[in-house]
Design a protein around this motif. Sequence first.
Motif, PDB file in Angstrom:
ATOM      1  N   GLU A  96      31.855 -15.606  -4.523  1.00 59.91           N
ATOM      2  CA  GLU A  96      30.843 -16.066  -3.564  1.00 59.91           C
ATOM      3  C   GLU A  96      31.112 -17.494  -3.104  1.00 59.91           C
ATOM      4  O   GLU A  96      31.122 -17.787  -1.910  1.00 59.91           O
ATOM      5  N   TYR A  97      31.331 -18.382  -4.048  1.00 56.77           N
ATOM      6  CA  TYR A  97      31.596 -19.783  -3.719  1.00 56.77           C
ATOM      7  C   TYR A  97      32.924 -19.932  -2.973  1.00 56.77           C
ATOM      8  O   TYR A  97      32.992 -20.603  -1.939  1.00 56.77           O
ATOM      9  N   GLU A  98      33.969 -19.320  -3.506  1.00 53.78           N
ATOM     10  CA  GLU A  98      35.297 -19.459  -2.899  1.00 53.78           C
ATOM     11  C   GLU A  98      35.360 -18.814  -1.512  1.00 53.78           C
ATOM     12  O   GLU A  98      36.037 -19.318  -0.622  1.00 53.78           O
ATOM     13  N   PHE A  99      34.647 -17.727  -1.312  1.00 57.44           N
ATOM     14  CA  PHE A  99      34.590 -17.080  -0.005  1.00 57.44           C
ATOM     15  C   PHE A  99      33.941 -18.019   1.016  1.00 57.44           C
ATOM     16  O   PHE A  99      34.436 -18.177   2.136  1.00 57.44           O
ATOM     17  N   GLN A 100      32.863 -18.653   0.623  1.00 57.31           N
ATOM     18  CA  GLN A 100      32.184 -19.617   1.496  1.00 57.31           C
ATOM     19  C   GLN A 100      33.135 -20.766   1.863  1.00 57.31           C
ATOM     20  O   GLN A 100      33.227 -21.162   3.029  1.00 57.31           O
ATOM     21  N   MET A 101      33.855 -21.285   0.876  1.00 58.34           N
ATOM     22  CA  MET A 101      34.802 -22.384   1.128  1.00 58.34           C
ATOM     23  C   MET A 101      35.931 -21.920   2.050  1.00 58.34           C
ATOM     24  O   MET A 101      36.343 -22.644   2.955  1.00 58.34           O
ATOM     25  N   ALA A 102      36.434 -20.702   1.818  1.00 60.10           N
ATOM     26  CA  ALA A 102      37.523 -20.176   2.643  1.00 60.10           C
ATOM     27  C   ALA A 102      37.084 -20.026   4.097  1.00 60.10           C
ATOM     28  O   ALA A 102      37.839 -20.337   5.020  1.00 60.10           O
ATOM     29  N   LEU A 103      35.858 -19.558   4.307  1.00 57.40           N
ATOM     30  CA  LEU A 103      35.348 -19.421   5.682  1.00 57.40           C
ATOM     31  C   LEU A 103      35.187 -20.788   6.342  1.00 57.40           C
ATOM     32  O   LEU A 103      35.498 -20.948   7.531  1.00 57.40           O
ATOM     33  N   MET A 104      34.725 -21.770   5.597  1.00 56.32           N
ATOM     34  CA  MET A 104      34.581 -23.118   6.152  1.00 56.32           C
ATOM     35  C   MET A 104      35.958 -23.700   6.481  1.00 56.32           C
ATOM     36  O   MET A 104      36.145 -24.289   7.541  1.00 56.32           O
ATOM     37  N   ASN A 105      36.912 -23.497   5.574  1.00 56.69           N
ATOM     38  CA  ASN A 105      38.279 -23.970   5.842  1.00 56.69           C
ATOM     39  C   ASN A 105      38.850 -23.293   7.083  1.00 56.69           C
ATOM     40  O   ASN A 105      39.520 -23.935   7.900  1.00 56.69           O
ATOM     41  N   LYS A 106      38.577 -21.996   7.250  1.00 57.62           N
ATOM     42  CA  LYS A 106      39.060 -21.253   8.418  1.00 57.62           C
ATOM     43  C   LYS A 106      38.430 -21.795   9.703  1.00 57.62           C
ATOM     44  O   LYS A 106      39.087 -21.893  10.733  1.00 57.62           O
ATOM     45  N   LYS A 107      37.158 -22.159   9.625  1.00 56.70           N
ATOM     46  CA  LYS A 107      36.457 -22.740  10.779  1.00 56.70           C
ATOM     47  C   LYS A 107      37.084 -24.085  11.156  1.00 56.70           C
ATOM     48  O   LYS A 107      37.299 -24.378  12.333  1.00 56.70           O
ATOM     49  N   LEU A 108      37.365 -24.904  10.152  1.00 61.68           N
ATOM     50  CA  LEU A 108      37.921 -26.235  10.395  1.00 61.68           C
ATOM     51  C   LEU A 108      39.393 -26.194  10.796  1.00 61.68           C
ATOM     52  O   LEU A 108      39.867 -27.059  11.516  1.00 61.68           O
ATOM     53  N   SER A 109      40.102 -25.190  10.303  1.00 62.51           N
ATOM     54  CA  SER A 109      41.537 -25.096  10.553  1.00 62.51           C
ATOM     55  C   SER A 109      41.946 -23.616  10.602  1.00 62.51           C
ATOM     56  O   SER A 109      42.373 -23.047   9.592  1.00 62.51           O
ATOM     57  N   PRO A 110      41.801 -22.984  11.779  1.00 61.78           N
ATOM     58  CA  PRO A 110      42.024 -21.533  11.902  1.00 61.78           C
ATOM     59  C   PRO A 110      43.402 -21.045  11.455  1.00 61.78           C
ATOM     60  O   PRO A 110      43.550 -19.878  11.083  1.00 61.78           O
ATOM     61  N   GLU A 111      44.406 -21.900  11.483  1.00 67.22           N
ATOM     62  CA  GLU A 111      45.758 -21.473  11.095  1.00 67.22           C
ATOM     63  C   GLU A 111      45.962 -21.404   9.579  1.00 67.22           C
ATOM     64  O   GLU A 111      46.952 -20.859   9.107  1.00 67.22           O
ATOM     65  N   VAL A 112      45.022 -21.930   8.813  1.00 73.74           N
ATOM     66  CA  VAL A 112      45.156 -21.943   7.352  1.00 73.74           C
ATOM     67  C   VAL A 112      44.608 -20.640   6.763  1.00 73.74           C
ATOM     68  O   VAL A 112      43.488 -20.233   7.075  1.00 73.74           O
ATOM     69  N   GLU A 113      45.415 -19.996   5.942  1.00 70.93           N
ATOM     70  CA  GLU A 113      45.005 -18.762   5.275  1.00 70.93           C
ATOM     71  C   GLU A 113      44.677 -19.046   3.819  1.00 70.93           C
ATOM     72  O   GLU A 113      45.285 -19.920   3.200  1.00 70.93           O
ATOM     73  N   THR A 114      43.735 -18.295   3.281  1.00 69.95           N
ATOM     74  CA  THR A 114      43.382 -18.383   1.861  1.00 69.95           C
ATOM     75  C   THR A 114      43.623 -17.028   1.222  1.00 69.95           C
ATOM     76  O   THR A 114      43.227 -16.004   1.772  1.00 69.95           O
ATOM     77  N   ILE A 115      44.266 -17.052   0.071  1.00 66.07           N
ATOM     78  CA  ILE A 115      44.498 -15.839  -0.710  1.00 66.07           C
ATOM     79  C   ILE A 115      43.732 -15.985  -2.019  1.00 66.07           C
ATOM     80  O   ILE A 115      43.807 -17.019  -2.679  1.00 66.07           O
ATOM     81  N   PHE A 116      43.003 -14.943  -2.382  1.00 69.25           N
ATOM     82  CA  PHE A 116      42.300 -14.911  -3.656  1.00 69.25           C
ATOM     83  C   PHE A 116      43.124 -14.094  -4.639  1.00 69.25           C
ATOM     84  O   PHE A 116      43.586 -12.998  -4.318  1.00 69.25           O
ATOM     85  N   MET A 117      43.297 -14.632  -5.842  1.00 69.09           N
ATOM     86  CA  MET A 117      44.064 -13.953  -6.870  1.00 69.09           C
ATOM     87  C   MET A 117      43.201 -13.830  -8.130  1.00 69.09           C
ATOM     88  O   MET A 117      42.668 -14.828  -8.615  1.00 69.09           O
ATOM     89  N   MET A 118      43.071 -12.607  -8.605  1.00 64.42           N
ATOM     90  CA  MET A 118      42.305 -12.388  -9.834  1.00 64.42           C
ATOM     91  C   MET A 118      43.114 -12.892 -11.021  1.00 64.42           C
ATOM     92  O   MET A 118      44.313 -12.632 -11.104  1.00 64.42           O
ATOM     93  N   THR A 119      42.443 -13.586 -11.914  1.00 61.18           N
ATOM     94  CA  THR A 119      43.122 -14.037 -13.117  1.00 61.18           C
ATOM     95  C   THR A 119      43.331 -12.863 -14.063  1.00 61.18           C
ATOM     96  O   THR A 119      42.677 -11.819 -13.944  1.00 61.18           O
TER      97      THR A 119
END
Length: 158
Positions: A96-119
């Motif tokens: 939940e938290y990381e998804f929110q941060m990833a969406l904000m990062n995407k808004k601020l910088s559309p070319e940046v991708e975020t990958i989530f990796m399960m530990t």
Amino acid sequence: MRTAVCPGSFDPVTNGHLDIIKRTAKMVDKVIVAVLYNPNKNPLFTVEERRTLLGEVLKEIPNVEIDCFSGLLVDYVKERKIDVIVKGLRAISDFEYEFQMALMNKKLSPEVETIFMMTNNEYSYLSSSVIKETCKFKGCIDGLVPDKVKDALIKKFE
């Protein structure tokens, strides 16, 4: 050359963090492990101590670089010309938290991708906070952090 960043406070680095970093190193040409300086937090280890510990425990992986940053992650990513942000997830609550941060990062910088990796399941309950609290009260942290980190923690709480 594909470059990924694994950002975090790493106060201290745990075997869960190392799991994500090592797996990322197999997928990209270069991994930058970026230690966040957050003036709103009161860390146990200084940024330089965290950077040094990370350098010691990751020195065997040739495509890993340790760096520090403050401010917005997307600004750091742009400055360093990083292709992707890799974030480790332990549980749904992390998502939940990381998804929110990833969406904000995407808004601020559309070319940046975020990958989530399960530990790895073996580390899914680990957090730096749990490690610090356990060590502070003399609990066993064997196998949860590298020995160098364990030694540094014990020294901090002496």
